[in-house]
Scaffold this active site. Structure first.
Site, PDB file in Angstrom:
ATOM      1  N   CYS A 300       0.800  -1.222   0.000  1.00 35.84           N
ATOM      2  CA  CYS A 300       0.000   0.000   0.000  1.00 35.84           C
ATOM      3  C   CYS A 300       0.839   1.282   0.000  1.00 35.84           C
ATOM      4  O   CYS A 300       0.500   2.256  -0.688  1.00 35.84           O
ATOM      5  CB  CYS A 300      -0.976  -0.005   1.174  1.00 35.84           C
ATOM      6  SG  CYS A 300      -0.310  -0.636   2.709  1.00 35.84           S
ATOM      7  N   ARG A 329       6.992 -11.321   5.325  1.00 38.92           N
ATOM      8  CA  ARG A 329       6.470 -11.197   6.689  1.00 38.92           C
ATOM      9  C   ARG A 329       7.143 -12.242   7.572  1.00 38.92           C
ATOM     10  O   ARG A 329       7.325 -13.389   7.154  1.00 38.92           O
ATOM     11  CB  ARG A 329       4.951 -11.379   6.714  1.00 38.92           C
ATOM     12  CG  ARG A 329       4.219 -10.312   5.922  1.00 38.92           C
ATOM     13  CD  ARG A 329       2.724 -10.464   5.962  1.00 38.92           C
ATOM     14  NE  ARG A 329       2.080  -9.511   5.064  1.00 38.92           N
ATOM     15  CZ  ARG A 329       0.773  -9.452   4.836  1.00 38.92           C
ATOM     16  NH1 ARG A 329      -0.033 -10.306   5.459  1.00 38.92           N
ATOM     17  NH2 ARG A 329       0.265  -8.562   4.007  1.00 38.92           N
ATOM     18  N   GLN A 347       1.217 -11.029  -3.518  1.00 43.43           N
ATOM     19  CA  GLN A 347      -0.208 -10.690  -3.474  1.00 43.43           C
ATOM     20  C   GLN A 347      -0.692 -10.233  -4.845  1.00 43.43           C
ATOM     21  O   GLN A 347       0.039  -9.567  -5.576  1.00 43.43           O
ATOM     22  CB  GLN A 347      -0.444  -9.563  -2.464  1.00 43.43           C
ATOM     23  CG  GLN A 347      -0.149  -9.940  -1.026  1.00 43.43           C
ATOM     24  CD  GLN A 347      -0.339  -8.762  -0.098  1.00 43.43           C
ATOM     25  OE1 GLN A 347       0.240  -7.701  -0.305  1.00 43.43           O
ATOM     26  NE2 GLN A 347      -1.159  -8.933   0.918  1.00 43.43           N
ATOM     27  N   ASP A 349      -2.374  -7.731  -5.618  1.00 42.93           N
ATOM     28  CA  ASP A 349      -2.776  -6.563  -4.841  1.00 42.93           C
ATOM     29  C   ASP A 349      -3.238  -5.421  -5.742  1.00 42.93           C
ATOM     30  O   ASP A 349      -2.690  -5.209  -6.821  1.00 42.93           O
ATOM     31  CB  ASP A 349      -1.585  -6.096  -3.996  1.00 42.93           C
ATOM     32  CG  ASP A 349      -2.014  -5.516  -2.667  1.00 42.93           C
ATOM     33  OD1 ASP A 349      -3.219  -5.350  -2.457  1.00 42.93           O
ATOM     34  OD2 ASP A 349      -1.128  -5.226  -1.841  1.00 42.93           O
ATOM     35  N   HIS A 351      -4.942  -1.174  -5.311  1.00 43.46           N
ATOM     36  CA  HIS A 351      -5.432  -0.083  -4.476  1.00 43.46           C
ATOM     37  C   HIS A 351      -6.225   0.859  -5.359  1.00 43.46           C
ATOM     38  O   HIS A 351      -5.742   1.288  -6.419  1.00 43.46           O
ATOM     39  CB  HIS A 351      -4.274   0.629  -3.780  1.00 43.46           C
ATOM     40  CG  HIS A 351      -3.605  -0.243  -2.766  1.00 43.46           C
ATOM     41  ND1 HIS A 351      -2.533  -1.052  -3.088  1.00 43.46           N
ATOM     42  CD2 HIS A 351      -3.892  -0.477  -1.466  1.00 43.46           C
ATOM     43  CE1 HIS A 351      -2.172  -1.740  -2.008  1.00 43.46           C
ATOM     44  NE2 HIS A 351      -2.984  -1.415  -1.019  1.00 43.46           N
ATOM     45  N   LYS A 430     -13.008  -4.236   6.856  1.00 48.47           N
ATOM     46  CA  LYS A 430     -12.812  -4.927   5.586  1.00 48.47           C
ATOM     47  C   LYS A 430     -13.876  -5.988   5.362  1.00 48.47           C
ATOM     48  O   LYS A 430     -14.602  -6.374   6.275  1.00 48.47           O
ATOM     49  CB  LYS A 430     -11.427  -5.581   5.554  1.00 48.47           C
ATOM     50  CG  LYS A 430     -11.188  -6.569   6.691  1.00 48.47           C
ATOM     51  CD  LYS A 430      -9.799  -7.209   6.596  1.00 48.47           C
ATOM     52  CE  LYS A 430      -9.566  -8.176   7.748  1.00 48.47           C
ATOM     53  NZ  LYS A 430      -8.362  -8.990   7.576  1.00 48.47           N
ATOM     54  N   HIS A 476      -8.119  -0.988  -0.337  1.00 48.55           N
ATOM     55  CA  HIS A 476      -7.143  -2.067  -0.527  1.00 48.55           C
ATOM     56  C   HIS A 476      -7.922  -3.292  -1.003  1.00 48.55           C
ATOM     57  O   HIS A 476      -8.981  -3.601  -0.453  1.00 48.55           O
ATOM     58  CB  HIS A 476      -6.452  -2.420   0.790  1.00 48.55           C
ATOM     59  CG  HIS A 476      -5.845  -1.267   1.520  1.00 48.55           C
ATOM     60  ND1 HIS A 476      -4.486  -1.130   1.691  1.00 48.55           N
ATOM     61  CD2 HIS A 476      -6.409  -0.195   2.133  1.00 48.55           C
ATOM     62  CE1 HIS A 476      -4.246  -0.030   2.394  1.00 48.55           C
ATOM     63  NE2 HIS A 476      -5.391   0.554   2.676  1.00 48.55           N
TER      64      HIS A 476
END
Length: 602
Positions: A300, A329, A347, A349, A351, A430, A476
């Site tokens: 992000c 992580r 991910q 991912d 945004h 979320k 997100h």
């Protein structure tokens, strides 16, 4: 069905606690409700501990909570306990259950409990985190343990249980502490439910993605490389690449723009975002030129900086940025599990920066994207709205407003959802996408998160219709969650029989003799131009053995080639499930494969 507890203001109490504290509420009976099973499974954990203590008198116990997959107890003994010992422990548990021991609750002071467990370092570790002066102990027969409950009234009610696995666990979940033993189990009031669960476990064992990943040469792990760092072998890399290509096109036609952020950012960025304060223990850090940097656990922050790189008008919103973002992580050693829990993953991912008025439409559009993707892979799914967690940034007004906005969007489109109290990200509420696989298991995958905190912290702005600067809402969004986890789930869902569109090898050619190999190579090359992968099984084995070897690879299509096929430019397609064979021209075959791929576009 017997009464076993009380549900009051969302809290479960057993009958003894309800009576002692004068608590009234909805009666909980010995059925299959989540509340009743929580009471039963907590009691079964104590029954297991009692059996372990009887078999291993030196045993010391840490905690034994109820979890999503049943219950567990952490303990240590002098002996080495293996999977084979679980049957022995189960047998002892049944003996104790048959004694019909009353389960009794009593209160005492913390001081007395400290004395009682003075020589038990595990119990002392538990007591360190308890500030109450009056505590409760539950006792059954000659076994007792510090516990808040709830429990069933008598061991006679604990009949249908199974110990499922044994594992190592760090004391208190801290890698700096010693490794102790953990045994997992499951329990039901209904015997048939237990039998169904055991069948599911047996089926899950056959479908284990780690086992299939090895058999199908998809991925591997190597301790020399590092724990939790998967390496994709050619078969797995092809599968993953096909999934990435499908998603890339699906994003582009929906108006998403590809971007790429750095994998390492100055720690100042993570301090502004709140990750440094709220997520630091899960991150990796390094120092470059006397400046601390953090390896990104999320994408992000990079996407925010990309959005801020140029002036954005309200006419450009919603602005959708997506990336196959590699993140790292720090997962504890004991928590890692194949592709499901790794330290490096990618991910899918995105945004989305939008106005307040666009939030509902954006959420619904994302959920339509989710629905299309899940249908391609034959997944059913559920949704949960996750609310403010204990560790969170932003005031109550922000949380109430954004949580209500999410629920309103779902309600207006009659989309069913559950509530996960306290399950939100630290920066916003979320929607979690939980998919159901072929054998009924539920998996957390995609997520949609509404965030006004990060845009505020990074001074993200766009020019509104009045020519003024205004803060956008940041959404997100990940649909698969991560490629690693999704591929692991999909492998188990389809038992390694991947859909044609992402199968590592779509076709295996089996030439009957060496004179047929050249035609097989010609077909292989033509298919590659259509982005269809194939292999030729021309090894020095009998035809039947090569066909059997091909079938074990779980490929969608097996093609046998002989004199007739070479002469007529045709193929003999073998259906390995039906054990049937059909003949068609080369052109018909290639067109058929191309049409299959087209029909599966998202």
């Amino acid at each position: 069905m017997e009464p076993i507890g009380v549900l009051s203001e969302g809290q479960i109490y057993d009958l003894q606690t309800a009576e002692a504290l004068n608590i009234t509420g909805e009666e909980i009976k010995s059925d299959s409700s989540p509340e009743s099973l929580e009471i039963l499974r907590h009691s079964c954990a104590h029954l297991m501990a009692q059996a372990i203590k009887a078999l291993y008198p030196e045993a010391k116990f840490f905690v034994g909570p109820v979890v999503k997959e049943g219950f567990y107890y952490d303990f240590k003994v002098d002996s080495k306990i293996s999977e084979e010992d679980l049957t022995k422990i189960e047998k002892k548990m049944k003996e104790l259950a048959n004694e019909k021991l009353p389960i009794q609750r009593y209160e005492t002071t913390k001081e007395e409990i400290l004395k009682k467990f003075a020589n038990d370092e595990l119990k002392q570790a538990v007591l360190k985190n308890i500030t109450d002066s009056t505590l409760t102990i539950y006792k059954q027969g000659d076994f007792e343990d510090l516990c808040r409950g709830p429990h069933v009234p008598n061991t006679r009610m604990i009949r249908n249980f199974k110990l499922t696995r044994i594992a190592g666990a760090y004391l208190g979940g801290d890698e700096k502490n010693e490794m102790i033993t953990r045994i997992y189990g499951i329990a039901f009031f209904d015997k048939q439910e237990l039998n169904d669960y055991i069948k599911m476990l047996e089926e899950a064992k056959k479908r284990d993605h780690r086992k299939l990943g090895t058999e199908l040469d998809l991925f591997t792990f190597n301790d020399d490389v590092g724990a939790g760092l998967p390496m994709w072998l050619p078969n797995g890399a092809r599968l993953r690449s096909k999934l990435e290509k499908i998603l890339y096109k699906a994003h582009r036609v929906r108006g998403y723009e590809p971007v790429r952020g750095p994998e390492i950012l100055k720690s100042d960025m993570w301090k502004i975002s709140g990750h440094y304060a709220n997520y630091k223990e899960n991150m990796y850090f390094t120092t470059i030129d006397e400046q601390e940097y953090g390896i990104k656990p999320m994408n992000c922050v990079g996407h925010i900086q990309i959005f801020k790189n140029s002036l954005v008008s309200y006419k450009d919103l919603p602005k959708k940025l997506f990336e196959y973002g590699v993140v790292h992580r720090h997962e504890m050693s004991g928590a890692m599990h194949g592709l499901f829990r790794v330290r490096e993953f990618t991910q899918d991912d995105a945004h989305i920066f939008c106005t307040q008025a666009q939030v509902k439409d954006v959420i619904i559009e994302v959920l339509e994207f989710v629905d299309k993707l899940m249908s391609i892979f034959d997944f059913k799914y559920e949704m949960e709205v996750s609310t403010k967690p204990e560790k969170a940034i932003g005031d109550d007004e922000f949380w109430e407003k954004t949580t209500k906005g999410i629920m309103d969007a779902l309600d207006e489109h009659n989309l069913p959802y559950g509530i996960d109290e306290g399950g939100g990200a630290f920066y916003g509420p979320k929607i979690d996408i939980k998919i159901l696989d072929a054998i009924g298991r539920k998996w957390q995958c995609g997520t949609v998160q509404v965030d006004m905190n990060l845009p505020s912290r990074f001074n993200v702005e766009y020019i509104n219709d009045k020519g003024e600067k205004e803060q956008p809402v940041m959404i997100h969004r990940a649909i698969l969650g991560s490629f690693e986890r999704f591929i692991g789930i999909l492998t188990e869902h389809c038992a390694g029989e991947f859909p044609f569109i992402i199968a590592p090898t779509e076709v295996i050619f089996v030439p009957i003799a060496n004179t047929h190999v050249e035609y097989a190579k010609q077909l292989q090359k033509e298919l590659l131009y259509k982005e269809i992968d194939s292999k030729i099984f021309d090894m020095n084995e009998s035809l039947n053995k090569r066909i059997r070897m091909a079938e074990k690879q779980r490929v969608p299509m097996i093609v046998v080639i002989g004199d007739e096929e070479v002469e007529n430019n045709s193929i003999a397609l073998r259906d390995r499930r039906k054990r049937e064979q059909s003949n068609m021209t080369k052109e018909e075959f290639i067109n058929m494969l191309v049409e299959i791929k087209k029909g599966c576009e998202i």
